[in-house]
Scaffold this active site. Structure first.
Site, PDB file in Angstrom:
ATOM      1  N   ASN A  35      79.181  -4.525  19.192  1.00 44.00           N
ATOM      2  CA  ASN A  35      79.080  -5.938  19.597  1.00 44.00           C
ATOM      3  C   ASN A  35      78.357  -6.029  20.944  1.00 44.00           C
ATOM      4  OD1 ASN A  35      79.510  -8.716  19.408  1.00 44.00           O
ATOM      5  ND2 ASN A  35      81.424  -8.612  20.559  1.00 44.00           N
ATOM      6  N   SER A 124      95.530  -8.815  27.038  1.00 41.94           N
ATOM      7  CA  SER A 124      95.276 -10.246  26.883  1.00 41.94           C
ATOM      8  C   SER A 124      96.557 -11.044  27.083  1.00 41.94           C
ATOM      9  CB  SER A 124      94.748 -10.481  25.469  1.00 41.94           C
ATOM     10  OG  SER A 124      94.709 -11.857  25.183  1.00 41.94           O
ATOM     11  N   TYR A 148      95.457  -9.706  16.097  1.00 41.63           N
ATOM     12  CA  TYR A 148      94.773  -9.262  17.324  1.00 41.63           C
ATOM     13  C   TYR A 148      95.768  -9.085  18.471  1.00 41.63           C
ATOM     14  CZ  TYR A 148      92.399  -9.795  21.751  1.00 41.63           C
ATOM     15  OH  TYR A 148      92.015  -9.627  23.053  1.00 41.63           O
ATOM     16  N   LYS A 152      97.047  -5.590  20.641  1.00 44.07           N
ATOM     17  CA  LYS A 152      97.033  -5.438  22.110  1.00 44.07           C
ATOM     18  C   LYS A 152      98.425  -5.068  22.611  1.00 44.07           C
ATOM     19  CE  LYS A 152      92.779  -6.058  23.270  1.00 44.07           C
ATOM     20  NZ  LYS A 152      92.014  -4.998  23.940  1.00 44.07           N
TER      21      LYS A 152
HETATM   22  C1  WQD Z   1      90.075 -22.692  24.383  1.00 45.53           C
HETATM   23  C2  WQD Z   1      90.439 -24.146  24.099  1.00 45.53           C
HETATM   24  C3  WQD Z   1      90.760 -24.611  21.766  1.00 45.53           C
HETATM   25  C4  WQD Z   1      86.573 -23.873  20.625  1.00 45.53           C
HETATM   26  C5  WQD Z   1      91.113 -16.962  22.603  1.00 45.53           C
HETATM   27  C6  WQD Z   1      91.972 -15.844  22.084  1.00 45.53           C
HETATM   28  C7  WQD Z   1      92.510 -15.047  23.227  1.00 45.53           C
HETATM   29  C8  WQD Z   1      91.417 -14.577  24.159  1.00 45.53           C
HETATM   30  C9  WQD Z   1      90.527 -15.671  24.560  1.00 45.53           C
HETATM   31  C10 WQD Z   1      90.536 -12.366  23.769  1.00 45.53           C
HETATM   32  C11 WQD Z   1      91.538 -24.298  23.044  1.00 45.53           C
HETATM   33  C12 WQD Z   1      89.576 -25.378  22.295  1.00 45.53           C
HETATM   34  C13 WQD Z   1      87.762 -24.024  21.320  1.00 45.53           C
HETATM   35  C14 WQD Z   1      85.964 -25.033  20.069  1.00 45.53           C
HETATM   36  C15 WQD Z   1      87.751 -26.379  20.959  1.00 45.53           C
HETATM   37  N1  WQD Z   1      90.568 -13.615  23.525  1.00 45.53           N
HETATM   38  N2  WQD Z   1      88.333 -25.238  21.500  1.00 45.53           N
HETATM   39  N3  WQD Z   1      86.577 -26.231  20.276  1.00 45.53           N
HETATM   40  O1  WQD Z   1      92.058 -19.860  21.916  1.00 45.53           O
HETATM   41  O2  WQD Z   1      92.644 -19.930  24.384  1.00 45.53           O
HETATM   42  O3  WQD Z   1      91.897 -17.829  23.389  1.00 45.53           O
HETATM   43  O4  WQD Z   1      90.088 -16.398  23.421  1.00 45.53           O
HETATM   44  O5  WQD Z   1      91.264 -11.680  24.371  1.00 45.53           O
HETATM   45  O6  WQD Z   1      93.210 -14.006  22.690  1.00 45.53           O
HETATM   46  O7  WQD Z   1      93.034 -16.406  21.339  1.00 45.53           O
HETATM   47  O8  WQD Z   1      90.254 -19.633  23.720  1.00 45.53           O
HETATM   48  O9  WQD Z   1      87.968 -20.479  24.029  1.00 45.53           O
HETATM   49  O10 WQD Z   1      88.877 -20.245  21.678  1.00 45.53           O
HETATM   50  O11 WQD Z   1      89.785 -22.032  23.151  1.00 45.53           O
HETATM   51  O12 WQD Z   1      88.267 -27.490  21.104  1.00 45.53           O
HETATM   52  O13 WQD Z   1      84.912 -24.951  19.401  1.00 45.53           O
HETATM   53  O14 WQD Z   1      89.293 -24.803  23.551  1.00 45.53           O
HETATM   54  O15 WQD Z   1      91.482 -25.365  20.839  1.00 45.53           O
HETATM   55  O16 WQD Z   1      92.303 -25.430  23.429  1.00 45.53           O
HETATM   56  P1  WQD Z   1      91.797 -19.406  23.289  1.00 45.53           P
HETATM   57  P2  WQD Z   1      89.135 -20.556  23.104  1.00 45.53           P
END
Ligand code: WQD
Length: 338
Positions: A35, A124, A148, A152
């Site tokens: 990646n 995480s 996932y 971790k």
């Molecule tokens: C953030 C906010 C969504 C996309 C994930 C993993 C976590 C870590 C980081 C690795 C939320 C909202 C998102 C979109 C949206 N990964 N959103 N539209 O879910 O907090 O964490 O990434 O270690 O383990 O779970 O991050 O950036 O996906 O979302 O509205 O197209 O943005 O619902 O509130 P998240 P995210």
């Protein structure tokens, strides 16, 4: 110190290489480019003017790990190499356990053969799961809601047991909140291969015209504007937390977990507004139902990292948005040149 960085060509790994070298550490990258691209290291080399040893290999390949550990003789390893897509982890659970859990075990065994006893682990905040209280401190119960997250947490458990079984072993477990942003040079940044899973790269691709509209996943959460709140952390601050962890590991023994966040949280709407301000672009949005598995609020109590690692975040929301925009607008196709 001599630091082996698995997954060193990735988003967080590449930023960490620069911060390690800036503090005089010698670095060696071990990456299978599943990646990432070797172009990342070309850019990091030109930004740093430093030497980066590099090996192509998978963390499940013991022979290749033996080769790099024997050649480079690291004092410590920073272990980023792993898989990180929550949705994909439900579809390919064995692949996730293999890379994230077996990969960590294979690495620890190879480190034992080479006499290396210090490991910094890329964990995480997702290990906590649904909050029982907020902000999360490191004593909060761990109950991850995705495959996932469970990989971790299992790797954390293995590292804790490993560290407890020998006097001179150290495992630093860094529990990242939501990494965003890019290096000030705009030469390195996040470069998702497919449709971005995460909010910031998605917003950035809308701003640059690669995608039409941001879907807001739910506006009915119990938060001030109804959208999810997250503790976004600038990737350069996160990279510096690894350098602080390396310094800490020099004199510490056993395993210790640290939250790496700012202690603040922002909503999806806050992120869109900050990005519109930084980029001068309108970000069209469309509200859709909640994404399965999402929780309303995630926010760190980052006081342990401040007290024990002497680390705290210094970059604010405006810088997170501006640096993401600079990277995305100057590299619309990421590392792939047009
Ligand atoms: C953030 C906010 C969504 C996309 C994930 C993993 C976590 C870590 C980081 C690795 C939320 C909202 C998102 C979109 C949206 N990964 N959103 N539209 O879910 O907090 O964490 O990434 O270690 O383990 O779970 O991050 O950036 O996906 O979302 O509205 O197209 O943005 O619902 O509130 P998240 P995210």
């Amino acid at each position: 110190m001599r630091v082996l960085v698995t997954g060193g060509a990735g988003y967080i790994g590449s930023h960490t290489l620069l911060e390690l070298m800036a503090q005089g550490h010698e670095v060696c990258v071990f990456d299978n480019y599943s990646n990432a691209t070797p172009d990342v290291l070309t850019r990091v080399r030109s930004l740093s003017n430093g030497v980066i040893h590099d090996y192509v290999g998978d963390v499940r390949d013991s022979d290749k790990l033996d080769e790099v550990l024997q050649d480079f003789q690291p004092d410590a390893v920073i272990h980023f190499a792993g898989l990180k897509a929550v949705g994909e982890s439900a579809e390919k659970p064995l692949y996730y356990y293999d890379v994230n859990v077996s990969g960590t075990l294979t690495l620890l065994r190879a480190m034992a053969r080479a006499g290396c006893k210090k490991l910094i682990f890329s964990s995480s905040a997702t290990v906590y799961g649904e909050p029982e209280y907020l902000p999360y401190d490191e004593a909060h119960p761990t109950n991850p809601t995705s495959v996932y997250g469970r990989t971790k947490l299992m790797a954390e458990s293995i590292l804790s047991d490993w560290a407890a079984a020998g006097d001179d072993r150290t495992a630093v477990l860094l529990r990242y909140f939501n990494p965003v942003g890019a290096h000030a040079s705009a030469q390195i940044g996040e470069d998702p291969k497919d449709v971005p899973n995460n909010l910031m790269p998605f917003i950035a691709q809308v701003a640059v015209g690669k995608r039409d509209v941001l879907q807001v996943f739910g506006e009915d959460y119990d938060t001030p504007d109804g959208t999810g709140l997250r503790d976004y952390i600038h990737v350069v601050d996160l990279a510096r937390a690894h350098v602080a962890a390396i310094d800490y590991a020099a004199n510490a023994h056993g395993a210790r977990a640290f939250n790496i966040g700012t202690g603040l949280s922002y909503s999806v709407r806050d992120m869109v507004s900050a990005f519109e301000k930084a980029s001068g672009q309108q970000i069209p949005t469309k509200t859709v139902p909640r994404r399965a598995g999402d929780i309303a609020v995630m926010q760190a109590d980052a006081s342990r990292a401040k007290a024990e690692l002497d680390w705290e975040a210094t970059h604010g929301l405006d810088d997170m948005a501006a640096s993401t925009w600079a990277w995305q607008s100057q590299n619309p196709d990421g590392y792939e040149q047009r």
